[in-house]
Write an enzyme that holds these catalytic residues in place. Sequence first.
Site, short mmCIF file in Angstrom:
data_model
loop_
_atom_site.label_atom_id
_atom_site.label_comp_id
_atom_site.label_asym_id
_atom_site.label_seq_id
_atom_site.Cartn_x
_atom_site.Cartn_y
_atom_site.Cartn_z
N ASP A 1 0.84 -1.20 0.00
CA ASP A 1 0.00 0.00 0.00
C ASP A 1 0.88 1.25 0.00
O ASP A 1 2.06 1.20 0.40
CB ASP A 1 -0.90 0.00 1.25
CG ASP A 1 -2.08 0.96 1.13
OD1 ASP A 1 -2.21 1.65 0.10
OD2 ASP A 1 -2.87 1.02 2.10
N ALA B 1 1.15 5.53 1.14
CA ALA B 1 0.99 6.28 2.40
C ALA B 1 1.01 7.77 2.07
O ALA B 1 1.51 8.17 1.00
CB ALA B 1 2.09 5.94 3.39
N ASP B 2 0.48 8.56 2.97
CA ASP B 2 0.55 10.01 2.82
C ASP B 2 1.81 10.57 3.47
O ASP B 2 2.32 11.60 3.02
CB ASP B 2 -0.71 10.65 3.42
CG ASP B 2 -1.95 10.15 2.70
OD1 ASP B 2 -2.01 10.32 1.47
OD2 ASP B 2 -2.81 9.53 3.35
N LYS C 1 -1.88 7.64 7.03
CA LYS C 1 -2.61 7.17 5.85
C LYS C 1 -4.08 7.59 5.94
O LYS C 1 -4.56 7.99 6.98
CB LYS C 1 -2.54 5.63 5.77
CG LYS C 1 -1.17 5.13 5.39
CD LYS C 1 -1.12 3.60 5.26
CE LYS C 1 -2.22 3.01 4.48
NZ LYS C 1 -2.39 3.57 3.10
N GLY C 2 -4.76 7.47 4.79
CA GLY C 2 -6.19 7.75 4.77
C GLY C 2 -6.58 8.90 3.88
O GLY C 2 -7.74 9.29 3.84
N GLU D 1 -7.81 -0.58 5.08
CA GLU D 1 -6.36 -0.69 4.91
C GLU D 1 -5.71 -1.24 6.18
O GLU D 1 -4.85 -2.12 6.14
CB GLU D 1 -5.76 0.67 4.55
CG GLU D 1 -6.13 1.14 3.16
CD GLU D 1 -5.67 2.55 2.83
OE1 GLU D 1 -5.63 2.89 1.65
OE2 GLU D 1 -5.37 3.33 3.76
N LYS E 1 6.86 11.88 0.29
CA LYS E 1 6.08 11.40 1.45
C LYS E 1 6.95 11.23 2.70
O LYS E 1 6.43 10.95 3.78
CB LYS E 1 5.41 10.05 1.12
CG LYS E 1 4.60 10.01 -0.18
CD LYS E 1 3.33 10.78 -0.06
CE LYS E 1 2.43 10.68 -1.29
NZ LYS E 1 1.78 9.39 -1.50
C1 5RP Z 1 -5.71 5.82 0.95
C2 5RP Z 1 -4.31 5.92 1.39
C3 5RP Z 1 -3.25 6.03 0.34
O1 5RP Z 1 -2.33 5.01 0.50
C4 5RP Z 1 -2.57 7.36 0.47
O2 5RP Z 1 -3.54 8.40 0.43
C5 5RP Z 1 -1.54 7.58 -0.64
O3 5RP Z 1 -2.19 7.68 -1.87
P1 5RP Z 1 -1.41 7.86 -3.24
O4 5RP Z 1 -0.67 6.59 -3.49
O5 5RP Z 1 -2.51 8.12 -4.24
O6 5RP Z 1 -0.48 9.05 -3.09
O7 5RP Z 1 -3.98 5.89 2.55
O8 5RP Z 1 -6.60 5.81 2.03
#
Ligand code: 5RP
Length: 230
Positions: free
Chosen positions: A83, A85-86, A96-97, A105, A123
């Site tokens: 996954d 992350a922000d 995240k989120g 998640e 990030k």
């Molecule tokens: C979704 C998340 C995503 O992993 C997070 O927002 C990162 O997204 P992206 O890969 O589009 O930058 O937590 O709930």
Amino acid sequence: MSLTQDELKAKVGRAAVAYVEPGTVVGVGTGSTAAHFIAGLAAMSEPVAGAVSSSEESTRLLREAGIPVLDANEVERLDVYVDGADEVDPRGYLLKGGGGALTREKITAALADTFVCVVDSSKEVDVLGDFGLPVEVVPMAAGAITRRFAAGLLGTAGEARLRRGEDGEPYVTDNGQHILDVHGLAIADPLAFEDEVNSWPGVVTVGVFAHQKATVALVGDASGVRTITY
Ligand code: 5RP
């Protein structure tokens, strides 16, 4: 020539496929980086047996790619969860989120032995919080939770704002709940912070992933893909 953010996301999303054994069931996150991972899964010469998905959106992408989607209750554990992350801090703790999928998640990450987090280098942070912390809440608790963040916890305080969709209505998660985005926090102790916010009535999931932190991060930057093991 420098790569765009999306090209960096594509690099790490594709690189994460190396952590997936053909014939196994893999946990799949949500967001634009996770979407590149799904594209990588679809291109495997020997396919996975299936995936546990963390959102309706990823389920749609997996099905389009011909990858069977299993209910989380059909598996006891997963080898790997991949996954985005922000934010990721130097210890592998995550915020995240941003895409609103944090609850599923976290549930899927908790089933996995290894969490491979895929991010572009924008990030990386020293301290979690600047992005704005997503917290999924039961709507009737939003006011009380907003006041608790304003009052502060563990040496930090924040302003919680109800997330809204493009139509101006409150954003509704896949679980039928709302999201507060909390601004102004600096989360020095992610484990204690996650425990504290989890104890507040009406909190469904806090977007700090400390108990479900990354095992390894694949970070995309101008020089390629860096691998960080925590
Ligand atoms: C979704 C998340 C995503 O992993 C997070 O927002 C990162 O997204 P992206 O890969 O589009 O930058 O937590 O709930």
